[in-house]
Scaffold this motif. Structure first.
Motif: not given
Length: 87
Positions: A2, A20, A22
């Motif tokens: 991540r 973000q 991931t």
């Protein structure tokens, strides 16, 4: 794996934007790449891509990260692969 990226707003009263990214392996051996983006404390967007091959998934993760860095986002947090933030 991540990575969390953020950019500071131009005006002092705006919330910062974030991305973000991931990468997770599923129970069947496939890989899922999640890309969440938006304004801190506001509306967000979540996109998901599924890969059967680990190398293709890692390549997509790296390309997504590099694209955000070119847009001016800074790495705030990374977890997983040691060189996830390209340093």
């Amino acid at each position: 794996m991540r990575i969390y990226l953020q950019t500071m707003p131009e005006a002092g009263n705006e919330s910062p934007r974030f991305v973000q990214i991931t990468l997770e392996q599923d129970l069947l051996g496939g890989w899922t790449l999640y890309r969440e983006s938006g304004v801190q404390g506001g509306k967000t967007t979540l996109k998901r891509d599924v890969f059967l091959d680990r190398d293709k998934a890692l390549d997509a993760f790296t390309k997504a990260r590099d694209a955000q860095i070119k847009k001016g986002f800074k790495v705030m947090f990374s977890q997983g692969q040691e060189s996830a933030h390209g340093r």
